[in-house]
Design an enzyme around this catalytic site. Structure first.
Site, PDB file in Angstrom:
ATOM      1  N   LYS A   1      25.204 -20.988  58.191  1.00 10.62           N
ATOM      2  CA  LYS A   1      26.150 -21.455  56.755  1.00 10.62           C
ATOM      3  C   LYS A   1      27.283 -21.055  56.952  1.00 10.62           C
ATOM      4  O   LYS A   1      28.264 -21.859  56.479  1.00 10.62           O
ATOM      5  CB  LYS A   1      25.294 -20.703  55.622  1.00 10.62           C
ATOM      6  CG  LYS A   1      26.100 -20.905  54.603  1.00 10.62           C
ATOM      7  CD  LYS A   1      25.188 -20.907  53.127  1.00 10.62           C
ATOM      8  CE  LYS A   1      26.349 -20.662  51.962  1.00 10.62           C
ATOM      9  NZ  LYS A   1      27.195 -19.778  51.862  1.00 10.62           N
ATOM     10  N   ASP A   2      27.936 -20.080  57.668  1.00  7.39           N
ATOM     11  CA  ASP A   2      29.132 -19.710  58.004  1.00  7.39           C
ATOM     12  C   ASP A   2      29.490 -20.048  59.286  1.00  7.39           C
ATOM     13  O   ASP A   2      29.764 -19.336  60.218  1.00  7.39           O
ATOM     14  CB  ASP A   2      29.520 -18.354  57.593  1.00  7.39           C
ATOM     15  CG  ASP A   2      28.984 -17.661  56.359  1.00  7.39           C
ATOM     16  OD1 ASP A   2      29.568 -18.242  55.163  1.00  7.39           O
ATOM     17  OD2 ASP A   2      28.283 -16.942  55.907  1.00  7.39           O
TER      18      ASP A   2
ATOM     19  N   TYR B   1      23.194  -8.169  48.351  1.00  3.95           N
ATOM     20  CA  TYR B   1      22.878  -9.401  47.405  1.00  3.95           C
ATOM     21  C   TYR B   1      22.019 -10.419  48.106  1.00  3.95           C
ATOM     22  O   TYR B   1      22.243 -11.330  48.057  1.00  3.95           O
ATOM     23  CB  TYR B   1      24.005  -9.971  46.592  1.00  3.95           C
ATOM     24  CG  TYR B   1      23.151 -10.131  44.935  1.00  3.95           C
ATOM     25  CD1 TYR B   1      23.190  -9.157  44.127  1.00  3.95           C
ATOM     26  CD2 TYR B   1      22.622 -11.404  44.591  1.00  3.95           C
ATOM     27  CE1 TYR B   1      22.252  -9.188  43.112  1.00  3.95           C
ATOM     28  CE2 TYR B   1      22.102 -11.627  43.536  1.00  3.95           C
ATOM     29  CZ  TYR B   1      21.931 -10.636  42.644  1.00  3.95           C
ATOM     30  OH  TYR B   1      21.327 -10.599  41.434  1.00  3.95           O
TER      31      TYR B   1
ATOM     32  N   GLN C   1      32.864 -19.041  60.704  1.00  3.77           N
ATOM     33  CA  GLN C   1      32.782 -17.489  60.859  1.00  3.77           C
ATOM     34  C   GLN C   1      32.070 -17.256  62.313  1.00  3.77           C
ATOM     35  O   GLN C   1      32.589 -16.498  62.919  1.00  3.77           O
ATOM     36  CB  GLN C   1      31.974 -16.998  59.895  1.00  3.77           C
ATOM     37  CG  GLN C   1      31.643 -15.418  60.023  1.00  3.77           C
ATOM     38  CD  GLN C   1      31.174 -14.848  58.775  1.00  3.77           C
ATOM     39  OE1 GLN C   1      31.928 -14.297  58.104  1.00  3.77           O
ATOM     40  NE2 GLN C   1      29.836 -14.700  59.058  1.00  3.77           N
TER      41      GLN C   1
ATOM     42  N   HIS D   1      19.492 -14.119  54.599  1.00  3.13           N
ATOM     43  CA  HIS D   1      19.540 -12.546  55.309  1.00  3.13           C
ATOM     44  C   HIS D   1      18.220 -12.201  55.709  1.00  3.13           C
ATOM     45  O   HIS D   1      18.179 -11.489  56.984  1.00  3.13           O
ATOM     46  CB  HIS D   1      20.229 -11.611  54.272  1.00  3.13           C
ATOM     47  CG  HIS D   1      21.550 -11.875  53.810  1.00  3.13           C
ATOM     48  ND1 HIS D   1      21.606 -12.244  52.395  1.00  3.13           N
ATOM     49  CD2 HIS D   1      22.551 -12.072  54.384  1.00  3.13           C
ATOM     50  CE1 HIS D   1      23.061 -12.518  52.041  1.00  3.13           C
ATOM     51  NE2 HIS D   1      23.535 -12.467  53.071  1.00  3.13           N
TER      52      HIS D   1
ATOM     53  N   SER E   1      22.946 -18.739  48.967  1.00  5.39           N
ATOM     54  CA  SER E   1      24.179 -18.036  49.170  1.00  5.39           C
ATOM     55  C   SER E   1      24.049 -16.878  47.661  1.00  5.39           C
ATOM     56  O   SER E   1      23.500 -17.243  46.985  1.00  5.39           O
ATOM     57  CB  SER E   1      25.270 -19.009  48.801  1.00  5.39           C
ATOM     58  OG  SER E   1      26.531 -18.444  48.385  1.00  5.39           O
TER      59      SER E   1
HETATM   60  O1  PAF Z   1      29.080 -13.540  56.142  1.00  3.63           O
HETATM   61  C1  PAF Z   1      29.223 -12.378  55.859  1.00  3.63           C
HETATM   62  O2  PAF Z   1      28.451 -11.895  55.025  1.00  3.63           O
HETATM   63  C2  PAF Z   1      30.325 -11.502  56.181  1.00  3.63           C
HETATM   64  O3  PAF Z   1      31.626 -12.183  56.364  1.00  3.63           O
HETATM   65  C3  PAF Z   1      30.303 -10.449  57.141  1.00  3.63           C
HETATM   66  C4  PAF Z   1      29.800 -11.083  58.455  1.00  3.63           C
HETATM   67  C5  PAF Z   1      29.095  -9.508  56.657  1.00  3.63           C
HETATM   68  C6  PAF Z   1      31.470  -9.680  57.215  1.00  3.63           C
HETATM   69  O4  PAF Z   1      31.818  -9.027  56.153  1.00  3.63           O
END
Ligand code: PAF
Length: 286
Positions: free
Chosen positions: A149-150, A32, A153, A37, A185
């Site tokens: 943004k993450d 999506y 992560q 991205h 997002s």
């Molecule tokens: O950030 C994301 O979209 C997800 O956490 C990832 C890194 C693709 C892992 O599923």
């Protein structure tokens, strides 16, 4: 551009590319796609010979009451968008292809995962590390691309790569925002019109907090100000707002050089996250 759904097909492409000495840029996504991205994919194209984008809604990073089932999916749409920014290979496996059998072996994210999103989403980062580890082994990237943004992560994945010596470079790009500041997002599609109207308050609150902190150096006062901004502008429920050192995600001290101010807020039923990275000079550090 090719769309492959099996590990065998992906590995054949990777083997061939490696034998030709090509560098590989991996953009892991859950699909999506939005401009965030696409910016990662464009950057991967500038820096690598082959761009592989994975599109996989990873069940192991969702809690039992989270939105795994309803997470937006549209491979046809994503394929067109990915092609428009020069992605060479989309890897879109099924859940069965990625996780054929549960051998009971898991990856446990460490201290950095116990706070912020990890506190309200137990096990989330274990699942992220599980899928990212698999993707790194499958795509053998020279570089892997993640959005800031993450931020939590990214910090945790950087620790994984460092601690387990993955032979690749993690590349990060700044948050892509709507004109009114709302961070892009995939989950923004969940917002009702009235949710959408107030959602930029999260970014505004983070800016207010950053400015307050740069002015007075008091993290608690900065967080209070940010919370008040969100409470005044929205009826959203704050999950957390925190100001920490980055990327180690610890309490700030007088020695801290890089800061993360991050928030998660329920706007209506949608949990949105946002953050700002900054140094004492105020500029973004990512
Ligand atoms: O950030 C994301 O979209 C997800 O956490 C990832 C890194 C693709 C892992 O599923």
């Amino acid at each position: 551009m090719r769309v492959v759904t099996t590990i065998t097909a992906l590995k054949a492409i990777i083997r061939q590319s490696k034998s030709e000495g090509k560098s590989i840029g991996l953009v892991p996504t859950m699909g999506y796609l939005h401009e965030g991205h696409l910016a990662l994919a464009s950057k991967a194209g500038e820096e690598n010979d082959l761009v592989v984008m994975s599109i996989f809604v990873n069940p192991t990073q969702f809690g039992p009451n989270e939105d795994f089932e309803s997470y937006p999916r549209d491979l046809a749409r994503d394929t067109k968008l990915a092609e428009s920014v020069g992605v060479d290979i989309i890897f879109a496996p099924s859940v069965e292809e990625m996780y054929p059998e549960d051998g009971g072996i898991t990856i446990k994210a460490g201290r950095q995962s116990e706070i912020l999103c990890g506190a309200s989403r137990p096990g989330h980062f274990d699942g992220v590390l599980q899928v990212v580890t698999k993707l790194f082994h499958l795509a053998e990237p020279t570089r892997a691309y993640f959005g800031q943004k993450d931020a939590q992560q990214v910090a945790i994945i950087q620790t994984l790569v460092r601690d387990y010596n993955f032979p690749l470079e993690i590349r990060t790009l700044p948050i892509v925002r709507e004109a009114d500041g709302l961070a892009k997002s995939s989950r923004n599609v969940y917002l009702t019109d009235s949710d959408r109207a107030v959602a930029p308050a999260i970014n505004e609150a983070l800016i207010v907090a950053k400015e307050e902190f740069l002015l007075k150096g008091n993290a608690d006062a900065a967080i209070k100000l940010a919370s008040r901004h969100i409470e005044t502008k929205t009826s959203g429920k704050i999950d957390y707002i925190e100001l920490l050192s980055y990327p180690d995600l610890k309490t700030v001290t007088e020695k801290t050089e890089h800061f993360l101010i991050a928030a998660a807020v329920y706007i209506g039923k949608t949990r949105l996250i946002d953050n700002i990275l900054f140094s004492l000079k105020g500029e973004a550090t990512c």
